[in-house]
Design an enzyme around this catalytic site. Structure first.
Site, PDB file in Angstrom:
ATOM      1  N   ALA A  22      40.803  34.847  48.398  1.00  0.00           N
ATOM      2  CA  ALA A  22      40.429  33.502  48.830  1.00  0.00           C
ATOM      3  C   ALA A  22      40.540  32.443  47.731  1.00  0.00           C
ATOM      4  O   ALA A  22      40.774  31.267  48.011  1.00  0.00           O
ATOM      5  CB  ALA A  22      39.007  33.522  49.393  1.00  0.00           C
ATOM      6  N   ARG A  34      32.529  34.412  49.060  1.00  0.00           N
ATOM      7  CA  ARG A  34      31.344  34.629  48.242  1.00  0.00           C
ATOM      8  C   ARG A  34      31.177  33.459  47.274  1.00  0.00           C
ATOM      9  O   ARG A  34      32.068  32.629  47.159  1.00  0.00           O
ATOM     10  CB  ARG A  34      31.460  35.963  47.503  1.00  0.00           C
ATOM     11  CG  ARG A  34      31.507  37.106  48.495  1.00  0.00           C
ATOM     12  CD  ARG A  34      31.866  38.463  47.942  1.00  0.00           C
ATOM     13  NE  ARG A  34      32.004  39.390  49.076  1.00  0.00           N
ATOM     14  CZ  ARG A  34      33.106  39.501  49.822  1.00  0.00           C
ATOM     15  NH1 ARG A  34      34.180  38.789  49.534  1.00  0.00           N
ATOM     16  NH2 ARG A  34      33.124  40.322  50.843  1.00  0.00           N
ATOM     17  N   GLN A 100      44.827  39.240  50.949  1.00  0.00           N
ATOM     18  CA  GLN A 100      43.669  39.480  51.822  1.00  0.00           C
ATOM     19  C   GLN A 100      43.421  38.255  52.688  1.00  0.00           C
ATOM     20  O   GLN A 100      42.581  38.282  53.581  1.00  0.00           O
ATOM     21  CB  GLN A 100      42.413  39.713  50.976  1.00  0.00           C
ATOM     22  CG  GLN A 100      42.522  40.886  50.034  1.00  0.00           C
ATOM     23  CD  GLN A 100      41.357  40.878  49.055  1.00  0.00           C
ATOM     24  OE1 GLN A 100      40.289  41.402  49.352  1.00  0.00           O
ATOM     25  NE2 GLN A 100      41.548  40.283  47.902  1.00  0.00           N
ATOM     26  N   HIS A 139      44.759  41.588  55.906  1.00  0.00           N
ATOM     27  CA  HIS A 139      43.663  41.359  56.847  1.00  0.00           C
ATOM     28  C   HIS A 139      44.100  40.570  58.080  1.00  0.00           C
ATOM     29  O   HIS A 139      43.271  40.081  58.830  1.00  0.00           O
ATOM     30  CB  HIS A 139      42.500  40.637  56.150  1.00  0.00           C
ATOM     31  CG  HIS A 139      41.841  41.470  55.091  1.00  0.00           C
ATOM     32  ND1 HIS A 139      40.996  40.948  54.134  1.00  0.00           N
ATOM     33  CD2 HIS A 139      41.906  42.801  54.823  1.00  0.00           C
ATOM     34  CE1 HIS A 139      40.571  41.923  53.335  1.00  0.00           C
ATOM     35  NE2 HIS A 139      41.117  43.056  53.735  1.00  0.00           N
ATOM     36  N   SER A 212      40.625  36.778  43.551  1.00  0.00           N
ATOM     37  CA  SER A 212      39.816  37.670  44.385  1.00  0.00           C
ATOM     38  C   SER A 212      38.633  38.203  43.596  1.00  0.00           C
ATOM     39  O   SER A 212      38.757  38.519  42.412  1.00  0.00           O
ATOM     40  CB  SER A 212      40.648  38.848  44.891  1.00  0.00           C
ATOM     41  OG  SER A 212      39.819  39.746  45.619  1.00  0.00           O
ATOM     42  N   ASP A 254      41.648  28.459  36.539  1.00  0.00           N
ATOM     43  CA  ASP A 254      42.009  28.032  37.893  1.00  0.00           C
ATOM     44  C   ASP A 254      43.434  28.509  38.209  1.00  0.00           C
ATOM     45  O   ASP A 254      44.329  28.397  37.360  1.00  0.00           O
ATOM     46  CB  ASP A 254      41.935  26.499  37.971  1.00  0.00           C
ATOM     47  CG  ASP A 254      42.037  25.993  39.404  1.00  0.00           C
ATOM     48  OD1 ASP A 254      41.007  25.519  39.919  1.00  0.00           O
ATOM     49  OD2 ASP A 254      43.135  26.073  39.996  1.00  0.00           O
ATOM     50  N   VAL A 255      43.639  28.985  39.423  1.00  0.00           N
ATOM     51  CA  VAL A 255      44.969  29.484  39.797  1.00  0.00           C
ATOM     52  C   VAL A 255      46.062  28.413  39.697  1.00  0.00           C
ATOM     53  O   VAL A 255      47.206  28.713  39.372  1.00  0.00           O
ATOM     54  CB  VAL A 255      44.992  30.075  41.238  1.00  0.00           C
ATOM     55  CG1 VAL A 255      44.174  31.351  41.317  1.00  0.00           C
ATOM     56  CG2 VAL A 255      44.518  29.049  42.257  1.00  0.00           C
TER      57      VAL A 255
HETATM   58  P1  OAD Z   1      35.811  36.025  47.553  1.00  0.00           P
HETATM   59  O1  OAD Z   1      35.225  34.796  48.144  1.00  0.00           O
HETATM   60  O2  OAD Z   1      34.978  37.252  47.521  1.00  0.00           O
HETATM   61  O3  OAD Z   1      36.273  35.753  46.055  1.00  0.00           O
HETATM   62  C1  OAD Z   1      37.036  34.633  45.707  1.00  0.00           C
HETATM   63  C2  OAD Z   1      37.164  34.606  44.189  1.00  0.00           C
HETATM   64  O4  OAD Z   1      38.017  33.515  43.841  1.00  0.00           O
HETATM   65  C3  OAD Z   1      35.841  34.389  43.454  1.00  0.00           C
HETATM   66  O5  OAD Z   1      35.650  35.436  42.511  1.00  0.00           O
HETATM   67  C4  OAD Z   1      36.017  33.035  42.746  1.00  0.00           C
HETATM   68  O6  OAD Z   1      35.486  33.023  41.435  1.00  0.00           O
HETATM   69  C5  OAD Z   1      37.520  32.892  42.675  1.00  0.00           C
HETATM   70  N1  OAD Z   1      38.014  31.500  42.724  1.00  0.00           N
HETATM   71  C6  OAD Z   1      37.583  30.474  43.503  1.00  0.00           C
HETATM   72  N2  OAD Z   1      38.310  29.368  43.296  1.00  0.00           N
HETATM   73  C7  OAD Z   1      39.242  29.682  42.352  1.00  0.00           C
HETATM   74  C8  OAD Z   1      40.293  28.952  41.693  1.00  0.00           C
HETATM   75  N3  OAD Z   1      40.544  27.679  41.988  1.00  0.00           N
HETATM   76  N4  OAD Z   1      41.036  29.601  40.758  1.00  0.00           N
HETATM   77  C9  OAD Z   1      40.775  30.917  40.449  1.00  0.00           C
HETATM   78  N5  OAD Z   1      39.806  31.645  41.047  1.00  0.00           N
HETATM   79  C10 OAD Z   1      39.044  31.046  41.982  1.00  0.00           C
HETATM   80  O7  OAD Z   1      37.200  36.265  48.331  1.00  0.00           O
HETATM   81  P2  OAD Z   1      38.070  37.600  48.458  1.00  0.00           P
HETATM   82  O8  OAD Z   1      38.062  38.385  47.211  1.00  0.00           O
HETATM   83  O9  OAD Z   1      39.381  37.176  49.002  1.00  0.00           O
HETATM   84  O10 OAD Z   1      37.534  39.888  54.450  1.00  0.00           O
HETATM   85  O11 OAD Z   1      37.272  38.369  49.586  1.00  0.00           O
HETATM   86  C11 OAD Z   1      37.817  39.549  50.100  1.00  0.00           C
HETATM   87  C12 OAD Z   1      37.511  39.727  51.573  1.00  0.00           C
HETATM   88  O12 OAD Z   1      36.120  39.614  51.815  1.00  0.00           O
HETATM   89  C13 OAD Z   1      38.114  38.658  52.480  1.00  0.00           C
HETATM   90  O13 OAD Z   1      39.452  38.900  52.817  1.00  0.00           O
HETATM   91  C14 OAD Z   1      37.235  38.712  53.692  1.00  0.00           C
HETATM   92  C15 OAD Z   1      35.904  38.819  52.991  1.00  0.00           C
HETATM   93  O14 OAD Z   1      34.861  39.361  53.713  1.00  0.00           O
HETATM   94  C16 OAD Z   1      37.860  39.774  55.754  1.00  0.00           C
HETATM   95  O15 OAD Z   1      37.862  38.703  56.338  1.00  0.00           O
HETATM   96  C17 OAD Z   1      38.254  41.047  56.428  1.00  0.00           C
END
Ligand code: OAD
Length: 269
Positions: A22, A34, A100, A139, A212, A254-255
């Site tokens: 995300a 999160r 994801q 996903h 992620s 930041d990405v």
């Molecule tokens: P998370 O919301 O768990 O993690 C997103 C990560 O991105 C966090 O660790 C942030 O620090 C980081 N982040 C945010 N903005 C950023 C930026 N501009 N540059 C760099 N990093 C940044 O999201 P996921 O890991 O994708 O599942 O979550 C995994 C899965 O959990 C999702 O696919 C979803 C969820 O429940 C389903 O929907 C099946």
């Protein structure tokens, strides 16, 4: 620097794989799951289980409409980080982008990147069903729904509108109930998709985990599989992750800053 190390690994790699979450779409305005403004603050994961969808599809759809409006209200555009990965994939720097995310932005970036120079058009439909060979949406895609009886796929927007107008649960012409075309909690990832992701992780000599939290499966294990098979593992994320200890390079950035820099270094290598 560590970025230079990563760039030269990418440049030398036979099989480089990117794996995103995300955080890569956060700069496009899509909320993360999160953390402070994460959607799991406002919603309960238990509302979106596969078991609930089966038991109570009408109630599930009421909550799903809320979540959909929170996450996907508006047309989002890919950002510089999606663009870098799309260009890397087009130019065979990357073998594959595993994501994801269910927002479809990698596909949108790929369509846009691949059509530059052909038509000059950059406009694409977020609901288009084009699949890009190099992109694996682990996903699923939330901009689509799928009929649980006949398997027909349709764009989410009009179906979500029908649910808002009281059609609960929304149904396909065949009478079957529509399900968001995403993997719900408690639902298995399609076997072929998971196998492909695992074999790419095993075969990769560079594995980049981008944006992620790496806390859910299979997110947590893919970089570990890559590392234990000798890949150079790079992590780009604003926060630390439980997988940082197996990574060769961790960029706490930041990405949209880190990926364009990486691209510049790869291009000049
Ligand atoms: P998370 O919301 O768990 O993690 C997103 C990560 O991105 C966090 O660790 C942030 O620090 C980081 N982040 C945010 N903005 C950023 C930026 N501009 N540059 C760099 N990093 C940044 O999201 P996921 O890991 O994708 O599942 O979550 C995994 C899965 O959990 C999702 O696919 C979803 C969820 O429940 C389903 O929907 C099946």
């Amino acid at each position: 620097s560590s970025l230079e190390h990563l760039a030269s690994s990418v440049d030398d790699a036979e099989t480089a794989v990117a794996f995103t979450g995300a955080g890569i779409s956060a700069p496009s305005g899509v909320p993360t799951f999160r953390g402070d403004d994460g959607v799991w603050d406002a919603f309960d994961e238990g509302q979106f289980t596969y078991g609930r969808f089966q038991r109570d599809p009408a109630g599930f759809w009421v909550d799903r409409v809320d979540l959909y409006r929170t996450m996907f209200d508006g047309e989002y555009e890919p950002n510089a980080a999606h663009d870098v990965l799309a260009e890397f994939a087009r130019d065979d720097v990357l073998e594959s982008v595993l994501t994801q995310n269910t927002d479809g932005l990698h596909a949108k970036a790929a369509t846009r990147t691949n059509s530059v120079g052909e038509t000059g058009e950059t406009e694409t439909d977020a609901n288009e069903f084009t699949t890009h060979e190099s992109i694996l949406e682990l996903h699923g895609n939330a901009r689509r729904v799928r009929c649980t009886d006949c398997g027909t796929r349709a764009a989410s927007d009009p179906i979500v509108e029908r649910a808002e107008d009281g059609e609960l649960p929304p149904r396909c012409e065949c009478g079957g109930i529509y399900k968001p075309d995403v993997v719900l909690f408690g639902e298995r990832l399609p076997k072929t998709v998971l196998q492909r992701a695992r074999s790419l992780a095993r075969e990769s000599d560079v594995f980049l985990a981008i944006g992620s939290s790496l806390v859910v499966e299979p997110a947590a294990s893919l970089p570990r599989i890559a590392a234990s098979n000798g890949a150079t593992v790079g992590i780009v994320n604003l926060e630390s992750t439980p997988v940082d200890s197996v990574a060769d390079v961790c960029l706490r950035d930041d990405v949209t800053t880190a990926l364009p820099r990486l691209q510049e270094l790869v291009d000049s290598a």
